[in-house]
Design an enzyme around this catalytic site. Structure first.
Site, PDB file in Angstrom:
ATOM      1  N   TYR A 168     -34.398 -14.038 -12.986  1.00  0.00           N
ATOM      2  CA  TYR A 168     -33.569 -14.810 -13.921  1.00  0.00           C
ATOM      3  C   TYR A 168     -33.629 -14.179 -15.304  1.00  0.00           C
ATOM      4  O   TYR A 168     -34.703 -13.812 -15.763  1.00  0.00           O
ATOM      5  CB  TYR A 168     -34.065 -16.265 -14.008  1.00  0.00           C
ATOM      6  N   GLU A 206     -31.331 -15.297 -18.283  1.00  0.00           N
ATOM      7  CA  GLU A 206     -30.335 -15.888 -19.191  1.00  0.00           C
ATOM      8  C   GLU A 206     -30.508 -15.335 -20.596  1.00  0.00           C
ATOM      9  O   GLU A 206     -31.625 -15.198 -21.085  1.00  0.00           O
ATOM     10  CB  GLU A 206     -30.490 -17.414 -19.209  1.00  0.00           C
ATOM     11  N   ASP A 219      -5.659  -7.175 -18.947  1.00  0.00           N
ATOM     12  CA  ASP A 219      -6.428  -7.427 -17.728  1.00  0.00           C
ATOM     13  C   ASP A 219      -6.173  -6.251 -16.792  1.00  0.00           C
ATOM     14  O   ASP A 219      -5.140  -6.171 -16.124  1.00  0.00           O
ATOM     15  CB  ASP A 219      -5.986  -8.754 -17.101  1.00  0.00           C
ATOM     16  N   THR A 268     -12.154  -6.447 -13.373  1.00  0.00           N
ATOM     17  CA  THR A 268     -13.114  -6.550 -12.282  1.00  0.00           C
ATOM     18  C   THR A 268     -13.733  -5.167 -12.129  1.00  0.00           C
ATOM     19  O   THR A 268     -13.238  -4.175 -12.680  1.00  0.00           O
ATOM     20  CB  THR A 268     -12.441  -6.936 -10.950  1.00  0.00           C
ATOM     21  N   LYS A 321     -12.308  -3.126  -7.688  1.00  0.00           N
ATOM     22  CA  LYS A 321     -11.013  -2.696  -7.150  1.00  0.00           C
ATOM     23  C   LYS A 321     -10.933  -1.164  -7.264  1.00  0.00           C
ATOM     24  O   LYS A 321     -11.751  -0.484  -6.651  1.00  0.00           O
ATOM     25  CB  LYS A 321      -9.899  -3.464  -7.838  1.00  0.00           C
ATOM     26  N   ARG A 350     -18.709  -6.271  -6.397  1.00  0.00           N
ATOM     27  CA  ARG A 350     -17.906  -7.401  -6.862  1.00  0.00           C
ATOM     28  C   ARG A 350     -18.506  -7.887  -8.166  1.00  0.00           C
ATOM     29  O   ARG A 350     -19.667  -8.279  -8.218  1.00  0.00           O
ATOM     30  CB  ARG A 350     -17.948  -8.544  -5.855  1.00  0.00           C
TER      31      ARG A 350
HETATM   32  C1  LIG Z   1      -8.415  -9.519  -8.997  1.00  0.00           C
HETATM   33  C2  LIG Z   1      -7.921  -9.972 -10.314  1.00  0.00           C
HETATM   34  C3  LIG Z   1      -8.581 -10.960 -11.065  1.00  0.00           C
HETATM   35  C4  LIG Z   1      -9.665 -11.831 -10.498  1.00  0.00           C
HETATM   36  O1  LIG Z   1     -10.737 -11.250  -9.986  1.00  0.00           O
HETATM   37  P1  LIG Z   1     -11.742 -12.060  -9.013  1.00  0.00           P
HETATM   38  O2  LIG Z   1     -12.933 -11.207  -9.051  1.00  0.00           O
HETATM   39  O3  LIG Z   1     -11.041 -12.139  -7.694  1.00  0.00           O
HETATM   40  O4  LIG Z   1     -11.958 -13.415  -9.607  1.00  0.00           O
HETATM   41  C5  LIG Z   1      -8.133 -11.226 -12.339  1.00  0.00           C
HETATM   42  N1  LIG Z   1      -7.076 -10.587 -12.854  1.00  0.00           N
HETATM   43  C6  LIG Z   1      -6.394  -9.662 -12.155  1.00  0.00           C
HETATM   44  C7  LIG Z   1      -5.235  -8.982 -12.785  1.00  0.00           C
HETATM   45  C8  LIG Z   1      -6.784  -9.330 -10.863  1.00  0.00           C
HETATM   46  O5  LIG Z   1      -6.082  -8.428 -10.179  1.00  0.00           O
END
Ligand SMILES: *Cc1c(COP(=O)(O)O)cnc(C)c1O
Length: 420
Positions: free
Chosen positions: A56, A58, A202, A228, A231, A237
Site C-alpha cells: 500500500y 497512498e 485523450d 491508457t 492500447k 492495463r
Molecule cells: C479506452 C479508452 C478510454 C478508457 O479506458 P479504460 O481503461 O477502458 O477505462 C478512455 N478514452 C479513450 C479515448 C479510450 O479509447
C-alpha cells in the site's frame, strides 16, 4: 504454454490455471484485430505478477501515508521520469487505475458539477467519458457533443468552433475510440484558446503512435493529456495523466485523495517497463509498421468492395460499414470470431441501427503488428474477412471452420509474447 510459466497456480488452482492457458492459446491462434488490444512483452507480464501487489502506498513519493516505501518510491519515480522523457511533458501522474478514472480525475481537477464540457459524441467515435449521457460525466456535467461530417466521416472543426463559441465549455476533449484519422491538435488548441477552455487530449488509442512518432503529439497544444497504457502503447492495463506544470498539483490531488486510494504498484512497475520499451528505436519502427499495416489492410478491404468510414485510415484503426455487404456488424463479428478473426461490432457515424446491433465493425493493427505480421500479409487477412462474411451470408458454416484452420496454421509461424 503461458509465458512466464504458472506452475504454482496450476498446482494451487488447476481449474483457473487451465482457463488462463486456454486464453493464452486463444490469443496465439487468432488474428486479433480489436483496435484497443495488444500483446505486452513478457517483461511487462513479469512486472505485473510481482510482490509489488502486496504494498500500500497512498500518496506520492516522499509524502506517503504508509511506511516501507523505500522501493516503491523509486519505482514510481522511474515510471514518472520515463513518461516525462518519452512524451516530453512537464508532469506525469502514473497512478490512475485506467482510462475512465483518469478522465474522471480531469473533471474533478478542472471543473465543477453542472459545468459545461465538450467532447465527441460516442456514436461518432468519442468515448463514454467525454460526456456521453449514460456516463457519470454526462450525468454530472452539462455536456455538449460534436460529431463528424456525414459526407467525409471526419471531424468538422467549423462545427466544433461554432459549438464552443455558443456553449463556452470549461473543458474540451479531443480524441476517441473509433477515429481512423489524425487528430488536429493545433486546430483544437486554437478553438480552446479562443473560448477560454482547457484542451484535454485523450490519446488512449494512439499513445503508442505518438510515442513512436507515427502520429503528431498533442504536447504544446493540449494542457492536459490523458492516456491508457495498454492500447498502442503496449503496456499493462492502466493509465496516465500528463500536463503542463500549471495543472500538475490539481491533477495529482484529484487522483489522490480525490478519487482513488492506494496505487497499483505492480501496474506502475509494468508501466515503467513499457515506457522504457517504447523509448527504444525498435518501437519507432513498430509504430510505423502499425500504421503501414492499417493502410495496407484498408486498401485490401477497399479492393474487395468494403465501405470504410472516411474512406481509409491515418492510424492503427479502421471503421467499416457493412451495410453494402448485406450483414450487420454483430453477426459479422460473431462469424469472424468463429473464423479465427477477432474484432468488435461498432456503430458507424449516423448509424440507423442500435448500438447493440450496429452497422459496422472496428479493426486495428496494433496486436498483429506486435505479432510480426507485415504489409505483405494484409491482403490475406482481408481475404479471410471477405470469405468469412460471404460464407455467413450463404449460411456456409463449414467454410468458416476451414478459415479458422487456415488462420491457426498461418499464425503458428508468428511468435507471441506470453506464449511459448
Ligand atoms: C479506452 C479508452 C478510454 C478508457 O479506458 P479504460 O481503461 O477502458 O477505462 C478512455 N478514452 C479513450 C479515448 C479510450 O479509447
Amino acid at each position: 504454454m503461458h509465458q512466464p510459466a504458472i506452475p504454482h497456480l496450476a498446482a494451487a488452482d488447476p481449474e483457473l490455471a487451465q482457463l488462463i492457458e486456454g486464453e493464452a492459446k486463444r490469443q496465439f491462434d487468432k488474428v486479433r484485430l480489436i483496435a484497443s488490444e495488444n500483446y505486452v512483452s513478457t517483461a511487462v507480464l513479469e512486472a505485473t505478477g510481482t510482490v509489488l501487489t502486496n504494498k500500500y502506498s497512498e500518496g506520492y513519493a516522499g509524502k506517503r501515508y504508509y511506511e516501507g516505501q523505500q522501493f516503491v518510491d523509486q519505482i514510481e519515480a522511474m515510471a514518472i521520469e520515463r513518461a516525462k522523457a518519452l512524451f516530453g511533458v512537464d508532469h506525469a501522474n502514473v497512478q490512475t487505475y485506467s482510462g475512465s478514472p483518469a478522465n474522471l480525475a480531469v473533471y474533478l481537477a478542472l471543473a465543477a458539477p453542472g459545468d459545461t464540457v465538450m467532447g465527441m459524441a460516442l456514436p461518432a467515435g468519442g468515448h463514454l467519458t467525454h460526456g456521453w449521457s449514460v456516463s457519470a460525466t454526462g450525468k454530472w456535467f452539462r455536456a455538449v457533443q460534436y460529431g463528424v461530417r456525414k459526407d467525409t466521416g471526419r471531424i468538422d472543426l467549423d462545427e466544433v468552433r461554432d459549438l464552443a463559441r455558443a456553449e463556452r465549455p470549461k473543458l474540451i476533449f479531443c480524441g476517441g475510440t473509433a477515429i481512423p484519422r489524425t487528430i488536429d491538435f493545433p486546430a483544437f488548441a486554437e478553438i480552446a484558446k479562443e473560448v477560454g477552455a482547457v484542451l484535454v487530449a485523450d490519446i488512449a488509442h494512439i499513445a503508442g503512435l505518438v510515442a513512436g512518432g507515427a502520429h503528431p503529439s498533442p504536447v504544446g497544444h493540449a494542457q492536459v493529456i490523458s492516456t491508457t497504457t495498454h492500447k498502442t502503447l503496449r503496456g499493462p492495463r492502466g493509465a496516465m495523466l500528463m500536463s503542463d506544470a500549471e495543472y500538475a498539483k490539481a491533477l495529482d490531488k484529484a487522483v489522490f485523495p480525490g478519487l482513488q486510494g492506494g496505487p497499483h504498484n505492480h501496474t506502475t512497475a509494468a508501466i515503467a517497463v513499457a515506457l522504457a520499451e517504447a523509448a527504444r528505436p525498435d518501437f519507432r519502427e513498430y509504430a510505423a509498421n502499425v500504421v503501414a499495416n492499417a493502410k495496407a489492410l484498408a486498401d485490401a478491404l477497399l479492393g474487395r468492395g468494403f465501405d470504410l468510414v472516411s474512406g481509409g485510415t491515418d492510424n492503427h484503426l479502421i471503421l467499416m460499414d457493412l451495410t453494402s455487404k448485406g450483414i450487420g456488424g454483430k453477426p459479422a463479428a460473431q462469424a469472424l470470431d468463429r473464423a479465427g478473426i477477432e474484432l468488435n461490432y461498432n456503430t458507424v457515424p449516423f448509424d440507423p441501427r442500435k448500438p447493440f446491433d450496429p452497422s459496422g465493425v472496428r479493426l486495428g493493427t496494433s496486436a498483429i503488428t506486435t505479432r510480426g505480421l507485415g504489409v505483405d500479409q494484409m491482403p490475406q487477412v482481408a481475404e479471410w474477412i471477405d470469405r468469412a462474411i460471404a460464407a455467413t451470408n450463404d449460411g456456409d458454416d463449414p467454410a468458416i471452420g476451414t478459415i479458422a484452420a487456415e488462420v491457426s496454421e498461418f499464425l503458428s509461424a508468428y511468435p507471441m509474447p506470453g506464449w511459448a
